[in-house]
Design a protein around this motif. Structure first.
Motif, PDB file in Angstrom:
ATOM      1  N   LEU A  30       0.743  -1.199   0.047  1.00 10.81           N
ATOM      2  CA  LEU A  30       0.038   0.195  -0.063  1.00 10.81           C
ATOM      3  C   LEU A  30       0.859   1.232  -0.086  1.00 10.81           C
ATOM      4  O   LEU A  30       1.751   1.476   0.780  1.00 10.81           O
ATOM      5  N   ILE A  31       0.786   2.050  -0.980  1.00  6.83           N
ATOM      6  CA  ILE A  31       1.595   3.297  -1.070  1.00  6.83           C
ATOM      7  C   ILE A  31       0.559   4.278  -1.080  1.00  6.83           C
ATOM      8  O   ILE A  31      -0.429   4.623  -1.602  1.00  6.83           O
ATOM      9  N   SER A  32       1.030   5.565  -0.151  1.00  5.03           N
ATOM     10  CA  SER A  32       0.122   6.678  -0.147  1.00  5.03           C
ATOM     11  C   SER A  32       0.902   7.697  -1.175  1.00  5.03           C
ATOM     12  O   SER A  32       2.008   7.942  -1.340  1.00  5.03           O
ATOM     13  N   VAL A  33       0.081   8.339  -2.067  1.00  2.00           N
ATOM     14  CA  VAL A  33       0.451   9.313  -2.890  1.00  2.00           C
ATOM     15  C   VAL A  33       0.058  10.587  -2.130  1.00  2.00           C
ATOM     16  O   VAL A  33      -1.193  11.134  -1.898  1.00  2.00           O
ATOM     17  N   VAL A  48      -2.696   0.483  -4.160  1.00  2.00           N
ATOM     18  CA  VAL A  48      -2.377  -0.794  -4.131  1.00  2.00           C
ATOM     19  C   VAL A  48      -1.398  -1.201  -5.256  1.00  2.00           C
ATOM     20  O   VAL A  48      -1.773  -1.146  -6.392  1.00  2.00           O
ATOM     21  N   VAL A  49       0.057  -1.784  -4.959  1.00  2.00           N
ATOM     22  CA  VAL A  49       1.068  -2.039  -6.051  1.00  2.00           C
ATOM     23  C   VAL A  49       0.493  -3.100  -6.760  1.00  2.00           C
ATOM     24  O   VAL A  49       0.151  -4.268  -5.993  1.00  2.00           O
ATOM     25  N   VAL A  69       4.814  15.818  -5.553  1.00  2.00           N
ATOM     26  CA  VAL A  69       4.375  14.461  -5.426  1.00  2.00           C
ATOM     27  C   VAL A  69       5.111  13.501  -4.747  1.00  2.00           C
ATOM     28  O   VAL A  69       6.468  13.521  -4.983  1.00  2.00           O
ATOM     29  N   GLN A  70       4.767  12.976  -3.461  1.00  2.00           N
ATOM     30  CA  GLN A  70       5.546  12.033  -2.631  1.00  2.00           C
ATOM     31  C   GLN A  70       5.009  10.837  -2.567  1.00  2.00           C
ATOM     32  O   GLN A  70       3.742  10.622  -2.502  1.00  2.00           O
ATOM     33  N   LEU A  71       5.549   9.689  -2.851  1.00  2.00           N
ATOM     34  CA  LEU A  71       5.306   8.134  -2.584  1.00  2.00           C
ATOM     35  C   LEU A  71       5.582   7.760  -1.400  1.00  2.00           C
ATOM     36  O   LEU A  71       6.818   7.630  -1.188  1.00  2.00           O
ATOM     37  N   LEU A  72       4.807   7.288  -0.503  1.00  6.20           N
ATOM     38  CA  LEU A  72       5.160   7.011   0.934  1.00  6.20           C
ATOM     39  C   LEU A  72       4.793   5.554   1.260  1.00  6.20           C
ATOM     40  O   LEU A  72       3.764   5.038   0.910  1.00  6.20           O
ATOM     41  N   SER A  77       7.660   6.737   5.249  1.00  3.53           N
ATOM     42  CA  SER A  77       9.269   6.869   4.610  1.00  3.53           C
ATOM     43  C   SER A  77       9.148   7.161   3.257  1.00  3.53           C
ATOM     44  O   SER A  77       8.077   6.319   2.885  1.00  3.53           O
ATOM     45  N   ALA A  78       9.682   7.717   2.485  1.00  4.22           N
ATOM     46  CA  ALA A  78       9.889   7.839   1.208  1.00  4.22           C
ATOM     47  C   ALA A  78      10.156   6.579   0.482  1.00  4.22           C
ATOM     48  O   ALA A  78      10.939   6.016   0.705  1.00  4.22           O
ATOM     49  N   ALA A  79       9.076   6.100  -0.528  1.00  5.28           N
ATOM     50  CA  ALA A  79       9.355   4.953  -1.506  1.00  5.28           C
ATOM     51  C   ALA A  79      10.367   5.431  -2.565  1.00  5.28           C
ATOM     52  O   ALA A  79      11.073   4.396  -3.037  1.00  5.28           O
ATOM     53  N   THR A  80      10.194   6.671  -2.831  1.00  3.84           N
ATOM     54  CA  THR A  80      11.089   7.233  -4.013  1.00  3.84           C
ATOM     55  C   THR A  80      11.363   8.606  -3.903  1.00  3.84           C
ATOM     56  O   THR A  80      10.673   9.061  -2.793  1.00  3.84           O
ATOM     57  N   PRO A  81      12.258   9.081  -4.716  1.00  4.36           N
ATOM     58  CA  PRO A  81      12.501  10.602  -4.356  1.00  4.36           C
ATOM     59  C   PRO A  81      11.479  11.351  -4.821  1.00  4.36           C
ATOM     60  O   PRO A  81      10.439  10.988  -5.535  1.00  4.36           O
TER      61      PRO A  81
END
Length: 89
Positions: A30-33, A48-49, A69-72, A77-81
């Motif tokens: 589960l990724i938060s945008v 959901v990935v 845009v942050q993917l968390l 924590s940050a999933a990507t820059p």
């Protein structure tokens, strides 16, 4: 497996869909945008990935200006820059 990565277009049009895409994530995660618009207006969505590790989310911006845009991950924590795009009318 590739490291998690994501992208957005560098320029978007207010009121039109903007695609956030990526890959290399853990399937089923589960990724938060988190999108921060001008004036520090924040919107959040959960994605959901897919089974192949890919991620797709579509958002529509309502304001001109720079958007972050942050993917968390679930732990915050940050999933990507961080990603940036500029919206215009």
């Amino acid at each position: 497996m590739a490291a998690p990565h994501a992208s957005v277009p560098s320029v978007a049009t207010v009121g039109r869909p903007v695609a956030v895409t990526g890959g290399g994530f853990n399937p089923g995660a589960l990724i938060s945008v988190r999108v921060t618009a001008p004036g520090d207006t924040v919107s959040m969505a959960a994605v959901v990935v897919a089974a192949d590790g890919s991620l797709t989310h579509t958002l529509v911006v309502a304001q001109d200006g720079a958007h972050r845009v942050q993917l968390l991950l679930a732990d915050g924590s940050a999933a990507t820059p961080e990603l940036l795009f500029h919206a215009t009318r």
